[in-house]
Design an enzyme around this catalytic site. Sequence first.
Site, PDB file in Angstrom:
ATOM      1  N   CYS A 188      74.763  36.117  40.597  1.00 34.53           N
ATOM      2  CA  CYS A 188      75.126  35.492  41.876  1.00 34.53           C
ATOM      3  C   CYS A 188      74.057  35.840  42.913  1.00 34.53           C
ATOM      4  CB  CYS A 188      76.475  36.006  42.368  1.00 34.53           C
ATOM      5  SG  CYS A 188      77.771  35.941  41.137  1.00 34.53           S
ATOM      6  N   HIS A 228      35.663  33.557  41.842  1.00 32.62           N
ATOM      7  CA  HIS A 228      36.899  34.050  41.225  1.00 32.62           C
ATOM      8  C   HIS A 228      37.093  33.385  39.867  1.00 32.62           C
ATOM      9  CE1 HIS A 228      40.708  36.046  41.186  1.00 32.62           C
ATOM     10  NE2 HIS A 228      41.419  34.941  41.178  1.00 32.62           N
ATOM     11  N   LYS A 256      46.825  41.979  48.664  1.00 37.81           N
ATOM     12  CA  LYS A 256      47.543  40.839  49.266  1.00 37.81           C
ATOM     13  C   LYS A 256      48.981  40.804  48.746  1.00 37.81           C
ATOM     14  CE  LYS A 256      45.352  37.886  45.816  1.00 37.81           C
ATOM     15  NZ  LYS A 256      46.082  36.814  45.223  1.00 37.81           N
ATOM     16  N   ARG A 296      36.943  43.511  42.423  1.00 39.48           N
ATOM     17  CA  ARG A 296      37.965  43.114  43.407  1.00 39.48           C
ATOM     18  C   ARG A 296      39.344  43.036  42.759  1.00 39.48           C
ATOM     19  NH1 ARG A 296      35.476  38.410  43.962  1.00 39.48           N
ATOM     20  NH2 ARG A 296      37.248  37.302  43.170  1.00 39.48           N
ATOM     21  N   ARG A 321      39.273  25.683  43.151  1.00 38.78           N
ATOM     22  CA  ARG A 321      40.236  26.039  44.195  1.00 38.78           C
ATOM     23  C   ARG A 321      39.476  25.973  45.511  1.00 38.78           C
ATOM     24  NH1 ARG A 321      43.995  31.397  43.651  1.00 38.78           N
ATOM     25  NH2 ARG A 321      42.011  32.437  44.066  1.00 38.78           N
ATOM     26  N   ASP A 363      74.319  37.773  45.475  1.00 44.74           N
ATOM     27  CA  ASP A 363      74.361  39.170  45.925  1.00 44.74           C
ATOM     28  C   ASP A 363      74.988  40.125  44.914  1.00 44.74           C
ATOM     29  OD1 ASP A 363      73.828  37.893  48.541  1.00 44.74           O
ATOM     30  OD2 ASP A 363      75.927  37.296  48.308  1.00 44.74           O
TER      31      ASP A 363
HETATM   32  C1  PLP Z   1      39.912  35.643  45.221  1.00 49.78           C
HETATM   33  C2  PLP Z   1      40.718  36.699  44.538  1.00 49.78           C
HETATM   34  N1  PLP Z   1      40.142  37.885  44.234  1.00 49.78           N
HETATM   35  C3  PLP Z   1      40.814  38.870  43.624  1.00 49.78           C
HETATM   36  C4  PLP Z   1      42.127  38.725  43.249  1.00 49.78           C
HETATM   37  C5  PLP Z   1      42.825  39.820  42.504  1.00 49.78           C
HETATM   38  O1  PLP Z   1      43.182  39.325  41.238  1.00 49.78           O
HETATM   39  P1  PLP Z   1      43.960  40.200  40.153  1.00 49.78           P
HETATM   40  O2  PLP Z   1      45.310  40.450  40.674  1.00 49.78           O
HETATM   41  O3  PLP Z   1      43.958  39.325  38.955  1.00 49.78           O
HETATM   42  O4  PLP Z   1      43.182  41.425  39.970  1.00 49.78           O
HETATM   43  C6  PLP Z   1      42.773  37.512  43.547  1.00 49.78           C
HETATM   44  C7  PLP Z   1      44.164  37.332  43.166  1.00 49.78           C
HETATM   45  O5  PLP Z   1      44.647  36.315  42.830  1.00 49.78           O
HETATM   46  C8  PLP Z   1      42.049  36.482  44.199  1.00 49.78           C
HETATM   47  O6  PLP Z   1      42.622  35.305  44.495  1.00 49.78           O
END
Ligand code: PLP
Length: 395
Positions: free
Chosen positions: A311, A165, A38, A220, A136, A313
Amino acid sequence: MSKHRPTWIEINLDNVAHNVRKIKERVGEQVCLMATVKGDGYGHGSYEVASVALKNGAEKLAVAMVDEGVMLRRKGIKAPILILGVSPLEAVENIVEYDLMQAVCSIELAEAISKESVKQGKRMKVNIKVDSGMNRIGVRPAEVVSFTKQVRDLPHLEIEGVFTHFATSYYEKDFVEKQYQAFKEALASLEEAGLDIPYRHCSNSGAVVNFPHTYLDQVRPGSMLTSPVKAQFPDLQMDLRYCFCWKTKVAFLHDMKKGESLGYNLVYTADSDRRIAVLPVGWGDGLPADLSNQGEVLISGERCPIRGRICMDQTMVDVTEIKEINVGDEVVLLGSQKDQEISHLEWTTILGGYNNHIVVRCLVTNRVPRIFIYQGKEAGKRVPLRPEMNKEIVF
Ligand SMILES: Cc1ncc(COP(=O)(O)O)c(C=O)c1O
């Protein structure tokens, strides 16, 4: 880089490949590796990081939102993609159309995906998100069985995974254990209710490094694909590499007399005659303004202090101590040059607060082109302001 403005980031995809292989080695063959890409692969290019990850041991991907998944599909990525965040109901058509696997913790979203799957004549996989204590998103462990049953009974849906998580996996053990316990209890209640879900997962990067007992069926990780994560326990240390080097070139040189000040608000005054180099980069590119009068850059392998306010730029640095310097000389803002390094840690120590190395890399804006190094050479280029200069990597 754009030939018109020499400020760019080199992304070393060979180091990404190295990191992914190390992660796979750590978690073992039995554990599925879902690479979290992401936030544009934490600022490194989500398509590029995803492609390299999939070639080096990852089997699945995770993103935060639908459009990140759609972009990967349009570029030809076929692997399963999990959307970690809550998606709006308006996005459901695309979730189904692009075969994205949604995390669900509200029955409205699950019902909408089910309805759309029937409409498009597809079977869709979803993952149940459990809130084990981070507060969350997610269903509470006590509600997981009734929620999962409701989802299971919706037409054209298949529950592929269940996950949670961790809030503190990088630095603290007790809360991880508390969350893990809560998750395990939720998993046990699912099992008791006869709800068999193939992939149970909770380990992000902090947990992959620090808490091997939490791997379950799948991990993950995100940040460790592209940077080291410091282990809490010495025997768990991993050999991971940074993949991100931010560079520019000297644009202009001039001399300042003792007693003169420079830049906005004149926050730096020379205590002796100084030579100043002006760099074509600033906070409009994501260079943190709080490095003003504090950070350093590398030129000819030597450290040069940033003077005055950064600044939007442009940035001024003191090059008085450098014997020979010319317009066009390469400057490293973040990364290595000769035997010197401006590390992510150095920046985050100056910046403090929530500006960790992940945040810093994600803040670099679209004005800055990315150059991708792959198999030892420049293999691709992303120049958002001049897309005609883009060069796709052939993976
Ligand atoms: C639900 C979830 N899974 C996995 C990750 C990956 O986490 P990390 O970058 O700490 O490995 C994130 C990142 O914030 C997350 O929100």
